[in-house]
Design a protein around this motif. Sequence first.
Motif, PDB file in Angstrom:
ATOM      1  N   ASP A  78      43.061  57.899 -19.746  1.00  0.00           N
ATOM      2  CA  ASP A  78      42.506  56.978 -18.769  1.00  0.00           C
ATOM      3  C   ASP A  78      43.398  56.897 -17.537  1.00  0.00           C
ATOM      4  O   ASP A  78      43.608  55.825 -16.978  1.00  0.00           O
TER       5      ASP A  78
ATOM      6  N   ASP B  44      48.766  48.430  -9.162  1.00  0.00           N
ATOM      7  CA  ASP B  44      48.484  49.599 -10.005  1.00  0.00           C
ATOM      8  C   ASP B  44      49.017  50.901  -9.409  1.00  0.00           C
ATOM      9  O   ASP B  44      48.983  51.938 -10.059  1.00  0.00           O
TER      10      ASP B  44
ATOM     11  N   ILE C 165      44.678  53.448 -13.646  1.00  0.00           N
ATOM     12  CA  ILE C 165      43.292  53.042 -13.464  1.00  0.00           C
ATOM     13  C   ILE C 165      42.993  51.854 -14.357  1.00  0.00           C
ATOM     14  O   ILE C 165      42.986  51.987 -15.579  1.00  0.00           O
ATOM     15  N   ASN C 166      42.758  50.709 -13.740  1.00  0.00           N
ATOM     16  CA  ASN C 166      42.338  49.546 -14.518  1.00  0.00           C
ATOM     17  C   ASN C 166      40.913  49.194 -14.163  1.00  0.00           C
ATOM     18  O   ASN C 166      40.630  48.117 -13.630  1.00  0.00           O
ATOM     19  N   CYS C 167      40.020  50.120 -14.415  1.00  0.00           N
ATOM     20  CA  CYS C 167      38.596  49.882 -14.202  1.00  0.00           C
ATOM     21  C   CYS C 167      37.831  50.973 -14.954  1.00  0.00           C
ATOM     22  O   CYS C 167      38.440  51.929 -15.443  1.00  0.00           O
ATOM     23  N   GLU C 168      36.520  50.802 -15.035  1.00  0.00           N
ATOM     24  CA  GLU C 168      35.708  51.837 -15.667  1.00  0.00           C
ATOM     25  C   GLU C 168      35.706  53.079 -14.764  1.00  0.00           C
ATOM     26  O   GLU C 168      35.777  52.942 -13.536  1.00  0.00           O
ATOM     27  N   PRO C 169      35.601  54.271 -15.350  1.00  0.00           N
ATOM     28  CA  PRO C 169      35.646  55.490 -14.525  1.00  0.00           C
ATOM     29  C   PRO C 169      34.620  55.479 -13.388  1.00  0.00           C
ATOM     30  O   PRO C 169      34.908  55.934 -12.280  1.00  0.00           O
ATOM     31  N   GLU C 170      33.442  54.898 -13.645  1.00  0.00           N
ATOM     32  CA  GLU C 170      32.386  54.884 -12.612  1.00  0.00           C
ATOM     33  C   GLU C 170      32.798  54.044 -11.402  1.00  0.00           C
ATOM     34  O   GLU C 170      32.246  54.207 -10.315  1.00  0.00           O
ATOM     35  N   ASP C 171      33.736  53.123 -11.594  1.00  0.00           N
ATOM     36  CA  ASP C 171      34.128  52.228 -10.496  1.00  0.00           C
ATOM     37  C   ASP C 171      35.392  52.678  -9.782  1.00  0.00           C
ATOM     38  O   ASP C 171      35.791  52.094  -8.780  1.00  0.00           O
TER      39      ASP C 171
ATOM     40  N   ARG D 295      35.291  53.340  -5.990  1.00  0.00           N
ATOM     41  CA  ARG D 295      35.114  52.182  -5.112  1.00  0.00           C
ATOM     42  C   ARG D 295      36.286  51.215  -5.177  1.00  0.00           C
ATOM     43  O   ARG D 295      36.597  50.532  -4.216  1.00  0.00           O
ATOM     44  N   MET D 296      36.930  51.138  -6.341  1.00  0.00           N
ATOM     45  CA  MET D 296      38.031  50.173  -6.455  1.00  0.00           C
ATOM     46  C   MET D 296      39.356  50.709  -5.947  1.00  0.00           C
ATOM     47  O   MET D 296      40.215  49.959  -5.517  1.00  0.00           O
TER      48      MET D 296
ATOM     49  N   LYS E 189      54.339  41.501 -16.028  1.00  0.00           N
ATOM     50  CA  LYS E 189      53.097  40.773 -15.840  1.00  0.00           C
ATOM     51  C   LYS E 189      52.527  40.459 -17.220  1.00  0.00           C
ATOM     52  O   LYS E 189      52.977  41.015 -18.226  1.00  0.00           O
TER      53      LYS E 189
ATOM     54  N   ARG F 296      38.508  50.725 -27.388  1.00  0.00           N
ATOM     55  CA  ARG F 296      38.873  50.550 -25.979  1.00  0.00           C
ATOM     56  C   ARG F 296      38.204  49.320 -25.391  1.00  0.00           C
ATOM     57  O   ARG F 296      36.993  49.163 -25.466  1.00  0.00           O
TER      58      ARG F 296
ATOM     59  N   PRO G  53      36.596  47.410 -22.600  1.00  0.00           N
ATOM     60  CA  PRO G  53      36.026  47.793 -21.302  1.00  0.00           C
ATOM     61  C   PRO G  53      36.614  46.948 -20.172  1.00  0.00           C
ATOM     62  O   PRO G  53      37.068  45.828 -20.401  1.00  0.00           O
ATOM     63  N   PHE G  54      36.625  47.504 -18.982  1.00  0.00           N
ATOM     64  CA  PHE G  54      37.115  46.760 -17.815  1.00  0.00           C
ATOM     65  C   PHE G  54      35.982  45.935 -17.201  1.00  0.00           C
ATOM     66  O   PHE G  54      34.806  46.180 -17.478  1.00  0.00           O
ATOM     67  N   VAL G  55      36.353  45.016 -16.328  1.00  0.00           N
ATOM     68  CA  VAL G  55      35.343  44.292 -15.555  1.00  0.00           C
ATOM     69  C   VAL G  55      34.701  45.300 -14.601  1.00  0.00           C
ATOM     70  O   VAL G  55      35.409  46.072 -13.950  1.00  0.00           O
ATOM     71  N   ARG G  56      33.362  45.335 -14.546  1.00  0.00           N
ATOM     72  CA  ARG G  56      32.704  46.276 -13.646  1.00  0.00           C
ATOM     73  C   ARG G  56      32.848  45.817 -12.199  1.00  0.00           C
ATOM     74  O   ARG G  56      32.961  44.617 -11.929  1.00  0.00           O
ATOM     75  N   TYR G  57      32.825  46.777 -11.301  1.00  0.00           N
ATOM     76  CA  TYR G  57      33.025  46.509  -9.869  1.00  0.00           C
ATOM     77  C   TYR G  57      32.105  45.392  -9.380  1.00  0.00           C
ATOM     78  O   TYR G  57      32.531  44.463  -8.691  1.00  0.00           O
TER      79      TYR G  57
ATOM     80  N   LEU H 165      33.248  41.757 -10.332  1.00  0.00           N
ATOM     81  CA  LEU H 165      34.627  41.336 -10.063  1.00  0.00           C
ATOM     82  C   LEU H 165      34.745  39.887  -9.608  1.00  0.00           C
ATOM     83  O   LEU H 165      35.693  39.188  -9.960  1.00  0.00           O
TER      84      LEU H 165
END
Lengths: 377, 265
Positions: free
Chosen positions: A231, A267, A293-299, A302-303, B31, B187, B189-193, B196
């Motif tokens: 990841d 990050d 990367i602290n987000c889903e791959p699809e994001d 943009r992030m 953190k 795993r 999951p992260f917060v989606r864009y 946020l």
Amino acid sequence: MQATVQSGVALQDLEDELRKIGYTTGHSPQSKPVAQYGGLVATRSIGQFSTLYGGIEDMVVGLECVFPTGQICRIKNVPRRAGGPDIRHIAIGNEGTLCYITEVTIKIFKYFPENNLFYGYLIKDVATGIKVLREVFVNGYRPSVARVYSEEDARQHFYHFHDGKCVLIFMAEGAKPIADACGQGIEEAVEKFKDGIIKKVDSALIEDWFNHLNWSQKDIDDEVQEMINNDSHSGYTTEISANWETIPKIYDNVINRIRKEFKQADDLVILGGHSSHSYLNGTNMYFVYQYNINCEPEDEFRMYHHPLQTIIVEETLKLGGSMCHHHGIGKYRNQWTKEEHGSAYYMLEKLKETFDPNGVMSFGNIFYQEEGAHFQK
Amino acid sequence: MKIVCLLKFTPDVDSFEYDYTNHVLNRENSKMIINPDDACALGFALNLKKKHPDIEIEVVTMAPLSVKSMMEDVIRRRVNRGTILSDSAFGGSDTLTTSRIIAAYLKQTEYDVILTGTQTLDGDTAHVPSQLAEFLGIGQLSAITKIDEESFINGMPEVEVDTENYVDVYRIPFPAVLSVRKESKYRLPFVRYADLEMDVSDRLQIVDHKMLGIDPLSAGLKGSATKVVKTYMQTYEQKDKIIVHNDKDGIETVYRFLKDNGYLK
Ligand SMILES: Cc1cc2nc3c(=O)[nH]c(=O)nc-3n(C[C@H](O)[C@H](O)[C@H](O)COP(=O)(O)OP(=O)(O)OC[C@H]3O[C@@H](n4cnc5c(N)ncnc54)[C@H](O)[C@@H]3O)c2cc1C
């Protein structure tokens, strides 16, 4: 001296053939083992020895291309001509949006590896390095490699000697008297700015680095697998160009703005850059950034990448630089194409309307398309 | 089905830097993170919810109110509800008292199964899940590295438990406390864009001692039987860096090092 190849010929294959008979293409992008001539010309690629041999646009003598109507055009191979505008440039860098390149004729050069000279220095800051580069180029010297790395970027390339400092490197090549004269020019420029030079690095270390520069298909595959497994991301780049005085300003503005504004700044593992292609009137800056990367791959785009790239592009355009020294515009920078070209965008737009009126060629490359916006922002 | 996930926010000990000169831990850059074992437990629940959207997930943490924004981020990962058990009277509770407080809340709450981590990065005792199960009068398993999804949905999960030398397979009926290890690699999951900035305030509740009917004197430091006698910093010596080349000597040096330190037999 020239060679003609079809667009699917791999650069590495041509280079290997030429080396056998004592010649070189002089073109050495890091993608040399994977890139082919059609793509190299269509993206206006540039190699690591560009300061001596030029970018692909300086190498192309003539070419053949096909337009969406089926019209085949051959641009003839002559040393120079004044036959109206240089129409090679409609094909070079078109990123597949106007025509398909089928054949290319490029210049080839005599190769003298035995005369190569390598120089490396630890330096105080990026600005010092840029001053030395400028001195070398305005005095008319043409080293094949001339680079300045920020501390962060140096750490990932020169882990064995960077010592936490910025790094300046040169390579001089060519016929012996030329290489030697170039070496002398480099030493004089370094001497002139000696206050900013911390120490000289053993040239064997620079030579060793130089011999391990290129990316093979296996390196690329391994990197992708590593990202999937962990990841992680191993880094993005955005490269820009500007005049000598402007480049250090853009560099500082970008780094400061990213540190202040970028929401995911915590990050970032690496944020820095290097100048690797210089000209009489300026140079490029290759910003590099790596992050956890602290987000889903699809994001991710943009992030992370898009906000970082936005800062780099905005700061560059604000000071009159170009947002795309190489790597083209592609699909992810097309939102700024108009700003990049200003009033000259008219010419670009007319080319598209004329050669590809139905918009079927490389949809979204260079020319902004609304459908792609949600992938970008 | 309703799953309660217990979660603790812990300092990211990996980001501590050891100061070899003064022998102190530099926590400046540290953190807070979700305890890795707990993150895997919640990861399992959220991934199952993706396939079975009717599953309801409540995340429960006992913590000071400073975790509120982190908890909001947890809820934004498509968690139905978040609960922070927070009260100045709870500060300094030992593991037994902590388990009692959490149990008091869970006795008032509906659930089919409780998912937790096996141990935390900072405490490392692994006490809370088993004590909690004891207070609730239900079964518990620790060190789980795999949960079979189908049997889980049917209320009698088959789980694999890593006992270092063996992997044991158990079946345990709901309700139960299942404590997962990070080696399970579920795993989170992260917060989606798009989520946020989502307002989740209506899905977050803060619960204090009054709401749980707990006497403040029986919680926190005063209510805890465990007394810390002394804490001290373990000291480490800085090792010299050796740089070798990719040649015979280099390979020999690396080989010797691995052998001398027991990494190679
Ligand atoms: C690891 C790595 C290192 C790199 N290093 C450098 C570097 O040092 N310098 C540099 O300049 N670039 C570099 N690049 C990017 C570089 O631009 C491309 O690698 C190369 O120029 C593209 O060649 P390709 O054959 O791979 O083209 P592709 O990736 O196949 O195509 C690139 C674009 O060109 C268009 N295109 C391809 N062929 C044709 C054709 N025949 N006619 C019309 N359009 C066509 C396509 O529409 C596409 O949009 C690097 C890329 C990678 C992955």
